[in-house]
Design an enzyme around this catalytic site. Sequence first.
Site, PDB file in Angstrom:
ATOM      1  N   ASP A   1       0.720  -1.211  -0.067  1.00 41.45           N
ATOM      2  CA  ASP A   1      -0.008  -0.229   0.003  1.00 41.45           C
ATOM      3  C   ASP A   1       0.919   1.068  -0.193  1.00 41.45           C
ATOM      4  O   ASP A   1       2.040   1.063   0.087  1.00 41.45           O
ATOM      5  CB  ASP A   1      -0.861   0.053   1.076  1.00 41.45           C
ATOM      6  CG  ASP A   1      -1.784   1.277   1.301  1.00 41.45           C
ATOM      7  OD1 ASP A   1      -2.229   1.580   0.178  1.00 41.45           O
ATOM      8  OD2 ASP A   1      -2.084   1.534   2.430  1.00 41.45           O
ATOM      9  N   SER A   2       0.338   2.313  -0.417  1.00 40.50           N
ATOM     10  CA  SER A   2       1.188   3.733  -0.082  1.00 40.50           C
ATOM     11  C   SER A   2       1.638   4.008   1.230  1.00 40.50           C
ATOM     12  O   SER A   2       2.272   4.843   1.525  1.00 40.50           O
ATOM     13  CB  SER A   2       0.317   4.788  -0.361  1.00 40.50           C
ATOM     14  OG  SER A   2      -0.999   4.787   0.419  1.00 40.50           O
TER      15      SER A   2
ATOM     16  N   TYR B   1      -0.943   8.309  -2.492  1.00 36.38           N
ATOM     17  CA  TYR B   1      -0.890   7.978  -4.170  1.00 36.38           C
ATOM     18  C   TYR B   1      -2.167   8.811  -4.498  1.00 36.38           C
ATOM     19  O   TYR B   1      -2.156   8.977  -5.783  1.00 36.38           O
ATOM     20  CB  TYR B   1      -1.297   6.629  -4.059  1.00 36.38           C
ATOM     21  CG  TYR B   1       0.087   5.583  -4.012  1.00 36.38           C
ATOM     22  CD1 TYR B   1       1.321   6.139  -3.548  1.00 36.38           C
ATOM     23  CD2 TYR B   1      -0.114   4.467  -4.499  1.00 36.38           C
ATOM     24  CE1 TYR B   1       2.180   5.145  -3.487  1.00 36.38           C
ATOM     25  CE2 TYR B   1       1.286   3.660  -4.360  1.00 36.38           C
ATOM     26  CZ  TYR B   1       2.351   4.072  -3.927  1.00 36.38           C
ATOM     27  OH  TYR B   1       3.306   3.208  -3.720  1.00 36.38           O
ATOM     28  N   GLY B   2      -3.122   8.948  -3.719  1.00 37.58           N
ATOM     29  CA  GLY B   2      -4.386   9.565  -4.319  1.00 37.58           C
ATOM     30  C   GLY B   2      -4.399  10.841  -4.960  1.00 37.58           C
ATOM     31  O   GLY B   2      -5.112  11.211  -5.747  1.00 37.58           O
TER      32      GLY B   2
ATOM     33  N   CYS C   1      -4.627  -1.410  -1.733  1.00 39.01           N
ATOM     34  CA  CYS C   1      -4.658  -0.086  -1.872  1.00 39.01           C
ATOM     35  C   CYS C   1      -5.638   0.298  -3.118  1.00 39.01           C
ATOM     36  O   CYS C   1      -5.304  -0.350  -4.426  1.00 39.01           O
ATOM     37  CB  CYS C   1      -3.228   0.636  -2.467  1.00 39.01           C
ATOM     38  SG  CYS C   1      -3.225   2.394  -2.738  1.00 39.01           S
ATOM     39  N   ASN C   2      -6.649   0.775  -2.769  1.00 39.41           N
ATOM     40  CA  ASN C   2      -7.759   1.231  -4.110  1.00 39.41           C
ATOM     41  C   ASN C   2      -7.298   1.938  -5.121  1.00 39.41           C
ATOM     42  O   ASN C   2      -7.420   1.790  -6.356  1.00 39.41           O
ATOM     43  CB  ASN C   2      -8.779   1.771  -3.418  1.00 39.41           C
ATOM     44  CG  ASN C   2      -9.663   0.962  -2.350  1.00 39.41           C
ATOM     45  OD1 ASN C   2     -10.799   0.549  -2.908  1.00 39.41           O
ATOM     46  ND2 ASN C   2      -9.093   0.796  -1.053  1.00 39.41           N
TER      47      ASN C   2
ATOM     48  N   CYS D   1     -10.951   3.442   0.702  1.00 40.96           N
ATOM     49  CA  CYS D   1      -9.478   3.861   0.823  1.00 40.96           C
ATOM     50  C   CYS D   1      -9.337   2.825   2.115  1.00 40.96           C
ATOM     51  O   CYS D   1      -9.644   2.936   3.030  1.00 40.96           O
ATOM     52  CB  CYS D   1      -9.288   5.144   1.004  1.00 40.96           C
ATOM     53  SG  CYS D   1      -7.246   5.448   1.597  1.00 40.96           S
TER      54      CYS D   1
HETATM   55  N1  DGL Z   1      -4.582   3.472   1.227  1.00 43.06           N
HETATM   56  C1  DGL Z   1      -4.910   3.757  -0.340  1.00 43.06           C
HETATM   57  C2  DGL Z   1      -6.179   3.574  -0.854  1.00 43.06           C
HETATM   58  O1  DGL Z   1      -6.679   2.548  -0.531  1.00 43.06           O
HETATM   59  C3  DGL Z   1      -4.268   4.920  -0.680  1.00 43.06           C
HETATM   60  C4  DGL Z   1      -4.110   6.230   0.091  1.00 43.06           C
HETATM   61  C5  DGL Z   1      -3.168   7.429  -0.700  1.00 43.06           C
HETATM   62  O2  DGL Z   1      -1.998   7.075  -0.320  1.00 43.06           O
HETATM   63  O3  DGL Z   1      -3.599   8.257  -1.245  1.00 43.06           O
HETATM   64  O4  DGL Z   1      -6.655   4.270  -1.778  1.00 43.06           O
END
Ligand code: DGL
Length: 264
Positions: free
Chosen positions: A12-13, A44-45, A75-76, A185
Amino acid sequence: MSNLNSPIGIFDSGLGGLSILSEIHKQLPNEKLIYFADSANAPYGEKTEQEIVNLSIKNTQFLINNSCKIIVIACNTATTNAIHVLREKFDIPFVGIEPAIKPATFQSLSKKIGVLATKGTLSSKLFYKNASLLKQETEIIEVVGRGIVEAIENNCTNTKDFNNLLKKQLEIFIKNEIDYLVLGCSHYSFITKNIEKIMGENVKIIDSGFAVAKQTNKILDLTNLRKKTNHNLKIDIYTNKTSIDALKNVLHYLNLNINDINVY
Ligand code: DGL
């Protein structure tokens, strides 16, 4: 090279995917787990699709270099932007996570659901495609979570400021009288209680952790990759920036014992 006894790789991020790791650990206690938290590049978003793809390739390569037999994209944002590229590039099974808008749509009585996710997830082609099909029968109110991932990574979700910030973002769901709220998320699992408090008991909250672990279990069977031996192995967590206090807080929330974990 990987074999039956090789680890399941999860990335994940940052810390968010540990909510998925804990579900996998519950359902597959026998399996060795390796987790990579790319906290140095979180969130990451807010990144472009190409940046998310590049980071996802790097994370996958790291886990494959550590002999993982299957990769869980916890991570979505990475799943919705990069899973198709990863599947083309690497010859290994992948399990991804996406906002659970389908079960929420089927269960909703008001036919009004909300989804809280990152900008990267909500603007992805995959989310757009899936949501468009469901929008014929249900109104889906989409909200981009702002500052939430950062607060979780920095261990400051118990403050008044954070709860006010969250309340502002959830107001539109309350106004629209949704009956299901999808946490899109993996980080947001850790603030389920904060969200419940704001939304009240009439709104059901759905996240995808259990379903992802179930799918991982199924893929191990389908690919004959389930571990046969019964060793109680420690979980390995690799991170490039995570705050140790935030990590401890999250592990405590998940009832994972720090003594059962190697942190690198
Ligand atoms: N946990 C991540 C997700 O499920 C990403 C969160 C991020 O880094 O913006 O989208």
